[in-house]
Design a protein around this motif. Sequence first.
Motif, PDB file in Angstrom:
ATOM      1  N   TYR A  80       0.833  -1.209   0.000  1.00 11.65           N
ATOM      2  CA  TYR A  80       0.000   0.000   0.000  1.00 11.65           C
ATOM      3  C   TYR A  80       0.871   1.264   0.000  1.00 11.65           C
ATOM      4  CZ  TYR A  80      -3.565   3.330   1.430  1.00 11.65           C
ATOM      5  OH  TYR A  80      -4.407   4.400   1.496  1.00 11.65           O
ATOM      6  N   LYS A  81       0.704   2.061  -1.045  1.00 13.18           N
ATOM      7  CA  LYS A  81       1.556   3.240  -1.219  1.00 13.18           C
ATOM      8  C   LYS A  81       1.257   4.339  -0.198  1.00 13.18           C
ATOM      9  CE  LYS A  81       2.368   2.576  -6.178  1.00 13.18           C
ATOM     10  NZ  LYS A  81       1.146   1.928  -6.754  1.00 13.18           N
ATOM     11  N   GLY A  82       0.026   4.374   0.254  1.00 12.56           N
ATOM     12  CA  GLY A  82      -0.359   5.395   1.225  1.00 12.56           C
ATOM     13  C   GLY A  82       0.534   5.402   2.462  1.00 12.56           C
ATOM     14  N   PHE A  83       0.972   4.221   2.895  1.00 13.62           N
ATOM     15  CA  PHE A  83       1.838   4.151   4.066  1.00 13.62           C
ATOM     16  C   PHE A  83       3.107   4.960   3.839  1.00 13.62           C
ATOM     17  CE2 PHE A  83      -0.014  -0.264   5.224  1.00 13.62           C
ATOM     18  CZ  PHE A  83      -1.025   0.347   5.934  1.00 13.62           C
ATOM     19  N   ARG A  84       3.721   4.686   2.706  1.00 12.35           N
ATOM     20  CA  ARG A  84       4.952   5.373   2.332  1.00 12.35           C
ATOM     21  C   ARG A  84       4.757   6.894   2.338  1.00 12.35           C
ATOM     22  NH1 ARG A  84      10.384   4.363   1.600  1.00 12.35           N
ATOM     23  NH2 ARG A  84      10.274   5.796   3.313  1.00 12.35           N
ATOM     24  N   GLU A  85       3.687   7.314   1.700  1.00 10.39           N
ATOM     25  CA  GLU A  85       3.401   8.743   1.599  1.00 10.39           C
ATOM     26  C   GLU A  85       3.199   9.393   2.960  1.00 10.39           C
ATOM     27  OE1 GLU A  85       0.030   8.848  -0.997  1.00 10.39           O
ATOM     28  OE2 GLU A  85       1.196   8.059  -2.671  1.00 10.39           O
ATOM     29  N   HIS A  86       2.823   8.593   3.924  1.00 17.73           N
ATOM     30  CA  HIS A  86       2.623   9.137   5.263  1.00 17.73           C
ATOM     31  C   HIS A  86       3.770   8.774   6.201  1.00 17.73           C
ATOM     32  CE1 HIS A  86      -1.553  10.784   5.116  1.00 17.73           C
ATOM     33  NE2 HIS A  86      -1.454  10.210   3.940  1.00 17.73           N
ATOM     34  N   ASN A  87       4.938   8.567   5.613  1.00 16.27           N
ATOM     35  CA  ASN A  87       6.155   8.316   6.388  1.00 16.27           C
ATOM     36  C   ASN A  87       6.160   7.032   7.202  1.00 16.27           C
ATOM     37  OD1 ASN A  87       7.699  10.328   5.420  1.00 16.27           O
ATOM     38  ND2 ASN A  87       7.653  11.601   7.252  1.00 16.27           N
ATOM     39  N   MET A  88       5.321   6.106   6.777  1.00 14.12           N
ATOM     40  CA  MET A  88       5.391   4.798   7.411  1.00 14.12           C
ATOM     41  C   MET A  88       6.039   3.840   6.431  1.00 14.12           C
ATOM     42  SD  MET A  88       1.814   4.579   9.463  1.00 14.12           S
ATOM     43  CE  MET A  88       0.799   4.958   8.057  1.00 14.12           C
ATOM     44  N   ASN A  89       6.992   3.094   6.922  1.00 18.74           N
ATOM     45  CA  ASN A  89       7.817   2.274   6.056  1.00 18.74           C
ATOM     46  C   ASN A  89       7.697   0.803   6.435  1.00 18.74           C
ATOM     47  OD1 ASN A  89       9.691   1.677   4.102  1.00 18.74           O
ATOM     48  ND2 ASN A  89      11.460   2.077   5.448  1.00 18.74           N
ATOM     49  N   VAL A  90       7.144   0.010   5.532  1.00 23.19           N
ATOM     50  CA  VAL A  90       7.072  -1.428   5.798  1.00 23.19           C
ATOM     51  C   VAL A  90       8.436  -2.020   5.465  1.00 23.19           C
ATOM     52  CG1 VAL A  90       5.899  -3.590   5.297  1.00 23.19           C
ATOM     53  CG2 VAL A  90       4.615  -1.451   5.234  1.00 23.19           C
ATOM     54  N   VAL A  91       9.208  -2.368   6.480  1.00 25.83           N
ATOM     55  CA  VAL A  91      10.587  -2.791   6.252  1.00 25.83           C
ATOM     56  C   VAL A  91      10.720  -4.265   5.897  1.00 25.83           C
ATOM     57  CG1 VAL A  91      11.650  -0.974   7.612  1.00 25.83           C
ATOM     58  CG2 VAL A  91      10.976  -3.098   8.734  1.00 25.83           C
ATOM     59  N   ALA A  92       9.753  -5.077   6.330  1.00 25.59           N
ATOM     60  CA  ALA A  92       9.861  -6.506   6.039  1.00 25.59           C
ATOM     61  C   ALA A  92       8.534  -7.211   6.254  1.00 25.59           C
ATOM     62  CB  ALA A  92      10.930  -7.154   6.937  1.00 25.59           C
ATOM     63  N   GLY A  93       8.407  -8.368   5.597  1.00 22.78           N
ATOM     64  CA  GLY A  93       7.268  -9.240   5.821  1.00 22.78           C
ATOM     65  C   GLY A  93       7.751 -10.537   6.444  1.00 22.78           C
ATOM     66  N   PHE A  94       6.831 -11.258   7.087  1.00 18.36           N
ATOM     67  CA  PHE A  94       7.178 -12.537   7.694  1.00 18.36           C
ATOM     68  C   PHE A  94       6.111 -13.562   7.377  1.00 18.36           C
ATOM     69  CE2 PHE A  94       9.396  -9.389  10.079  1.00 18.36           C
ATOM     70  CZ  PHE A  94      10.623  -9.966  10.341  1.00 18.36           C
ATOM     71  N   ASP A  95       6.571 -14.813   7.228  1.00 17.20           N
ATOM     72  CA  ASP A  95       5.605 -15.884   6.977  1.00 17.20           C
ATOM     73  C   ASP A  95       6.214 -17.213   7.397  1.00 17.20           C
ATOM     74  OD1 ASP A  95       2.907 -15.667   4.926  1.00 17.20           O
ATOM     75  OD2 ASP A  95       3.604 -17.672   5.503  1.00 17.20           O
ATOM     76  N   ILE A  96       5.342 -18.165   7.728  1.00 14.80           N
ATOM     77  CA  ILE A  96       5.869 -19.491   8.072  1.00 14.80           C
ATOM     78  C   ILE A  96       6.040 -20.355   6.829  1.00 14.80           C
ATOM     79  CG2 ILE A  96       5.129 -19.741  10.488  1.00 14.80           C
ATOM     80  CD1 ILE A  96       2.660 -21.279   9.246  1.00 14.80           C
TER      81      ILE A  96
END
Lengths: 204, 204
Positions: free
Chosen positions: A97-113
């Motif tokens: 979701y690009k909106g996060f980036r635009e609001h200075n939130m940065n998804v640095v990583a994902g996790f999964d089993i």
Amino acid sequence: MASFTQTKRLLRYRMGLIRLKKMGLEKVFSYTLGKEVGVSAELVRKDFSAFGIKGHRRGGYEVDDLLSSLEKIFGKDRIQNVIVVGMGNMGRALSMYKGFREHNMNVVAGFDIDPAKLNKKFHIPVYSMESLGEVIEAFNVSVAVLAVPEVAAQETANQLVSHGISGILNLAPVLLKTPDHVLVNNVNLMVELERLMYHSGVIQ
Amino acid sequence: MASFTQTKRLLRYRMGLIRLKKMGLEKVFSYTLGKEVGVSAELVRKDFSAFGIKGHRRGGYEVDDLLSSLEKIFGKDRIQNVIVVGMGNMGRALSMYKGFREHNMNVVAGFDIDPAKLNKKFHIPVYSMESLGEVIEAFNVSVAVLAVPEVAAQETANQLVSHGISGILNLAPVLLKTPDHVLVNNVNLMVELERLMYHSGVIQ
DNA sequence: TAGATTGTTAATCGATTAACAATC
DNA sequence: TAGATTGTTAATCGATTAACAATC
């Protein structure tokens, strides 16, 4: 500190202000902003007043003033790192979701089993749960989005907490049991949709 | 008719009850169910009482009784058709969400303006916006999930309304202007995440 | 100035909790 | 029966709105 409902409004003011600014507005009345975001003018003034934000007795509020006050309140001057746990449909969508980036939130990583998800298909690195602690520490993460299946939610939450996460955006339809210092915000899209059906008069 | 907040609780009771039933429970006390879903025992009783659902003075409530009462309230005896408008990351994820199916909600079609999305890549048919009216009529749809970008949200909502949609689950961060008979339920994941950051003490 | 808007206090409203009588 | 739980009424709490004085 604002109440949980007040915070929601403040964040909506911020979004509305960004829109209004783009449209060229430099000053805004409580009435105008209220209308833009669906809040009464009185409540807009009360919210601002509670945070010491001042307007002009006749000229309303300065958009830039408001925005910088709000950015300060929400720490938007620095980037806020987030992880997404569970890279199913929803987790993937959120991590993109690009909106996060635009609001200075940065998804640095994902996790999964699921080992099949640990490859380079994604725009962010996806790790196995073993790397949780490492990544959280490296990126100084304290908030996680939990997008795992219902049955795995509690156990995964436990892991998050044990690695120092203090805020969880929980998309699973379960009440998580967490220590007092951990804040959980539940978003249940199924409930929201069902609620809409009921109240829009589709049912009965 | 329940209030909007009460409906949320009722739907949560339902989810909690399904879980408890799977665990083998046949009877449940207001206290037990309340704990399962995060509501006080008093409020659980009050909610049920408001819908004429009776318990036993000493034995609590019968799980099956509760469930069938709730299913009746929410029209879960028949399938409820839904469309998803905007097949970006979020729209796609939602259209694939299995939970909907399990709760008798059926995503019958997706819509997008991008011709590249109109092929058979998806598990549900994806149409261009021109087919909106046709599909809505054919499947008797009255509720739509709106997952288009912010700038397109209002215009798309107008189209939905003009084709008879009376409930919109709006994922875009804008207040939609709609006629009074149309109910909009706003879910703003960005706001929820920011709110969590603020209150979990990450900021300041 | 007159008029419009802010800022704040008081009143209202709705939702939740507390208390407790009824009763199985 | 005694004890536990429901069902309901009264009290409380918090959030929103109404009202209006201050003032640019």
